[in-house]
Scaffold this active site. Sequence first.
Site, PDB file in Angstrom:
ATOM      1  CG  ASP A 252      71.807  57.753  56.723  1.00  0.00           C
ATOM      2  OD1 ASP A 252      71.067  58.841  56.236  1.00  0.00           O
ATOM      3  OD2 ASP A 252      72.794  57.458  55.909  1.00  0.00           O
ATOM      4  CG  HIS A 254      69.183  60.796  53.721  1.00  0.00           C
ATOM      5  ND1 HIS A 254      68.731  61.951  53.337  1.00  0.00           N
ATOM      6  CD2 HIS A 254      70.384  61.284  54.462  1.00  0.00           C
ATOM      7  CE1 HIS A 254      69.487  63.001  53.463  1.00  0.00           C
ATOM      8  NE2 HIS A 254      70.526  62.565  54.423  1.00  0.00           N
ATOM      9  CB  SER A 305      75.362  55.012  56.411  1.00  0.00           C
ATOM     10  OG  SER A 305      74.604  56.024  57.051  1.00  0.00           O
TER      11      SER A 305
END
Length: 719
Positions: A252, A254, A305
């Site tokens: 991930d 972000h 995630s």
Amino acid sequence: MKIGFPPEDIIFDPNIFAIATGIAEHDNYAVDFIEACRWIRAHLPHAQISGGVSNVSFSFRGNDAVREAIHTVFLYHAIKAGLSMGIVNAGMLGVYDDLETALREKVEDVVLNRNAGAGEALVEFAQTVKEGKARDTGPDLTWRQMPVEERLSHALVKGITDFVVADTEECRAALEAAGQPPLSVIEGPLMNGMNVVGDLFGEGKMFLPQVVKSARVMKQAVAHLIPYIEAEKLRTGATSKGKIVVATVKGDVHDIGKNIVGVVLGCNGYDIVDLGVMVPCDKILNAAREHGAQAIGLSGLITPSLEEMSHVAAEMQRQGFDVPLLIGGATTSRAHTAIKIAPNYQSPVIYVPDASRAVGVVTKLLSIDHAAGYKAEVAADYEKVRAQHANKKGVAMVTLEAARANALPWNAAAKPVQPKQIGVTVLKDIDLATLAEYIDWGPFFQTWDLAGAYPKILDDEKVGEAARNVFKDGQAMLKQVIAEKWITANAVFGLWPANRIGDDVELYTDETRTKVLATTHHLRQQHERPSGKPHQCLADYVAPRVKNGGTPDWTGAFAVTAGIGIEKKLAEFEAAHDDYRAIMLKSIADRLAEACAEWLHARVRKEYWGYAADEALGNDALIREEYRGIRPAPGYPACPDHTEKGTIFALLDATAAIGMELTESYAMMPAAAVSGWFFAHPEAQYFAVSKIGRDQLEDWAARKGMSVAEAERWLAPIL
């Protein structure tokens, strides 16, 4: 009769009517609603309560200042009575404690119907209110006359950076002269302000743009203090409250929320070890041991995630960890944490819904006096969540065989249009000014937790100051992005001969259709559908292949990004401790990436594929999807399987072509990116594959050539 409907999924929407209309029967309408909320919360504690808030102030239309004050006071009392959510322009809400005293008292008289003449008194007083006192007016600098400690707290709450370094230094010097260490600036005025921010945000009186601006003020103040704090530590040997390792999990990319949490915790005296993004489990746990972490924080945005977080929790249990595990990020929730993550780890696993709550959670967890009670409270709450989930009646399903029997039938009269250009096309350095014309600004406001349709959100009765301010900042940055070429936009797409084989689609190298280039694997709706409604699957939008060849058809794939080169500017903002502009740039890049997909799809329809050569739609019509065809993206409702991105990237050679990459969890890099399929079927539409059964899971795993266990990991959110 019990039907098994989850009570927490019920939302009551009691009527809200205008008050102070001059009709006595209307005077108690606000009180009636507040009492209705109180009754529902007392007798139906799991249900939610909503309401159309702007109705209550309708009698004062044209006087925004009074309307803002009415909304603010009404919500203050309604939320305390149990209101869960309200429909109101967030920008036209003030802070209850900041309302001018005389205005607040007269509004409260009306809202709570405290005396018979309250409405007339407010009408008369409203004539003296020339501008909104419920919200920050910006240019007013009278606060500069306050003592420096109060100025710092005020700047933090209001998100004002203009004087923060000078005020921080003035405060530090004054405290030093009084024998106080530099950390006192943080523990005193800065944390006083941060506590106010946390309370206002938690009560719904402050919104995301303001919180991020507050974090920017805090970071700049702390950056000025760090050299002094470090020198003080060397002199005294002082230590921090504890170390916390934070990371965005493997696959991930972000990190906006994680960064804000790090700022808030760091400013509260904790040492933050930020491992960054795409961090594998072993690196997180090794860092926790190396630094002697008192807690570990995990963040993530994409659905894979969630499974990675469960894996980290299980590994912490296996390796004998006992420190608290904090869970946060856009895809996370209290329910998922309780049901899917917490059972893997015997020590506390705590869902942190937003950055403003992080300090309170960590303080309780690490407190000698309060930790045991808080842990027991959370454990009991999570057990209750798990029990409610276990008692839920599941989605009514049909078998995969029945769903396929109810597929959208192929229209034999349909004549697919052959693309004018077959194969892969690369388009680099796309003009950003052109893409700006295709921007859908609605999601931009959602990024900042300000919902509403653009452009109405800026002008009509439901629009507010917060929306206008953040849009003004966004427009200014967009102009800079274009003029100074901060980022680069690239696109790659392909069009190929294709036919459907069951729920899969075969793509062929050429029109002979003898050599399969790739096979895409799709999922079919399996929940019960109303009579006459098909169980949809993306493969249904491609003509089936039959023994004699069948109807020739075609399909496409694409990948676009508007994030090439963004790291340089983000690094500049990071160096300046300017989270607000960093998040703004990421949100602008996201809008440009989506605009690039819109622009590309239009060109494909009109030029490269050519099935809509005469299309002449404006941007509003494009946003409403009035064109023929769809471009579903893996990871979204019609195509919840993220692994299909791997097929798209392989078909397009997207990494070599335009610099886009996939993580092992199929997150795209740069983050401002979109990828998906092109379908031209006249009846193609977006739909949701909400849940699938075990039969489809096993069927899909066999078609994908993966084990059922691996398939369960990728499709966990829809099982």
